[in-house]
Design a protein around this motif. Sequence first.
Motif, mmCIF file in Angstrom:
data_model
loop_
_atom_site.group_PDB
_atom_site.id
_atom_site.type_symbol
_atom_site.label_atom_id
_atom_site.label_comp_id
_atom_site.label_asym_id
_atom_site.label_seq_id
_atom_site.Cartn_x
_atom_site.Cartn_y
_atom_site.Cartn_z
ATOM 1 N N TRP A 1 -2.289 2.547 7.191
ATOM 2 C CA TRP A 1 -2.516 3.012 5.819
ATOM 3 C C TRP A 1 -3.861 2.527 5.273
ATOM 4 N N GLU A 2 -4.612 1.777 6.066
ATOM 5 C CA GLU A 2 -5.885 1.235 5.592
ATOM 6 C C GLU A 2 -6.827 2.350 5.138
ATOM 7 N N ARG A 3 -7.449 2.142 3.991
ATOM 8 C CA ARG A 3 -8.444 3.086 3.490
ATOM 9 C C ARG A 3 -9.778 2.829 4.179
ATOM 10 N N ARG A 4 -10.494 3.918 4.490
ATOM 11 C CA ARG A 4 -11.808 3.807 5.119
ATOM 12 C C ARG A 4 -12.797 4.733 4.418
ATOM 13 N N SER B 1 -12.664 9.040 0.972
ATOM 14 C CA SER B 1 -11.876 7.947 1.555
ATOM 15 C C SER B 1 -10.661 8.548 2.242
ATOM 16 N N ASN C 1 -6.876 7.580 4.574
ATOM 17 C CA ASN C 1 -5.985 6.636 5.238
ATOM 18 C C ASN C 1 -5.684 7.167 6.633
ATOM 19 N N HIS D 1 -9.183 11.299 -0.140
ATOM 20 C CA HIS D 1 -9.413 11.191 -1.580
ATOM 21 C C HIS D 1 -10.902 11.305 -1.895
ATOM 22 N N SER E 1 -3.020 10.110 -6.375
ATOM 23 C CA SER E 1 -1.916 10.319 -5.438
ATOM 24 C C SER E 1 -0.920 11.296 -6.055
ATOM 25 N N ASP F 1 -6.103 5.885 -7.143
ATOM 26 C CA ASP F 1 -5.757 4.723 -6.342
ATOM 27 C C ASP F 1 -6.976 3.804 -6.234
ATOM 28 N N HIS G 1 -8.626 3.532 -2.675
ATOM 29 C CA HIS G 1 -9.323 4.760 -2.290
ATOM 30 C C HIS G 1 -10.628 4.916 -3.061
ATOM 31 N N MET H 1 -13.385 2.797 -1.677
ATOM 32 C CA MET H 1 -13.979 3.345 -0.470
ATOM 33 C C MET H 1 -14.821 4.587 -0.758
ATOM 34 N N GLU I 1 -9.355 -6.365 -1.527
ATOM 35 C CA GLU I 1 -9.599 -5.347 -0.504
ATOM 36 C C GLU I 1 -10.775 -5.756 0.388
#
Length: 389
Positions: free
Chosen positions: A203-206, A220, A222, A243, A249, A256, A259, A262, A288
């Motif tokens: 579930w990590e946001r990138r 961003s 997940n 996102h 969401s 979020d 998100h 990122m 984060e």
Amino acid sequence: MIRPMRRLTLRWSLTVLLACGLAGAGEQQANAKRPADRPERLEMTVRASGTAAMFSSLKISSPRLASRIAAAERRPAERVDCYTDLEVSVWETDDRKTVYRLERTGRLWDEAASKLLWLPPDASERLLRYAEALRSRHYGKLMDWNEARSIVGRKSLFTIVDLESGLSFRVQRRAGSDHADVQPVSREDSATMKRIYGDKWSWERRAIVVAKDGARIAASMNGMPHGGDGIPDNGFKGHFCVHFLGSTSHRSDTPDPAHQLMVHKAGGDLRRYFDSASPAALASSFVEALNLKDGDMLSLIWTGASAEETAMLSRLLERLDSIYYARAGKLAQDDDGDKLSASVDLPVLVRLDGRGTLRAKLRFELARSSPQSPWRIVGLGSDHSSLIP
């Protein structure tokens, strides 16, 4: 700078050619007068973080600019306000170079010597123009979801580029009204996405750049398959979320925080984002950044950290496996009003050195000089001594 992690091997680069119009009318004359031992090779490099494998570079062949750097007065300095994502390399010989940081007024910071190079105004302005052009090519454009959704319409195909690894893969937007629900197009695309997440779904946001029809949009994602499926035999059971600026969401009308952090990272806009953030948003961003072990981001958030506090954070990052905000749902936002000080308590779940999960609370003390000034962290503590002594 907080740099606990070793830089990864470079895997991807975008070379930006020097435009003739930027070179300046005096280059040919300077080249003719250049002494044989005067350095002339420069390169500017931008990365989203100190550990990012993806980078963009600008090679500058400018004897005049190099000579001005070589002749610049060097003054001792303890603290400087530098771009955390930019480096300027100057070659003295074919195999020896000095690496500088670019200060936000256009001076160069020699971190190893703790000295600031005072350049002539025209040289500083030129370096800043190069930096602006290079960063705009590297990052995506910050675009509100209401505009972005028309570019990445339903059933449209586009490319996702991960700003840390430089890996890219194709996706299709299948659904989603508050953000984009997308799926990898093929098994190969799913495999690339899984590589980005260390070969396990998360579930990590990138921070990513969404590329479509010439547009490059900051976004961003997940990395967890969930919900409905729609593309058969693509090796991905479900969809994942992308996102954009201001998107939310499905269960909340509030963006979020992770998100959005990122998204701003993908847009190269973290400094401005932190300068406008509430105390609660700064605190959650700090957690984060800890989880990502992103020393550059931590430096941007806690700008006034002392040498002792910086060393404490470096020791924590060396022992830290993971840290998460412990409460699901949206983070409460402060009604700041005209306050000049604030405290934020964040419950967190922490894993240190591969041990079991620890429940703790981080307490942030923040202050600002006026109601119009940015919030700054002035103190950090914890109710658990193994986390923050």
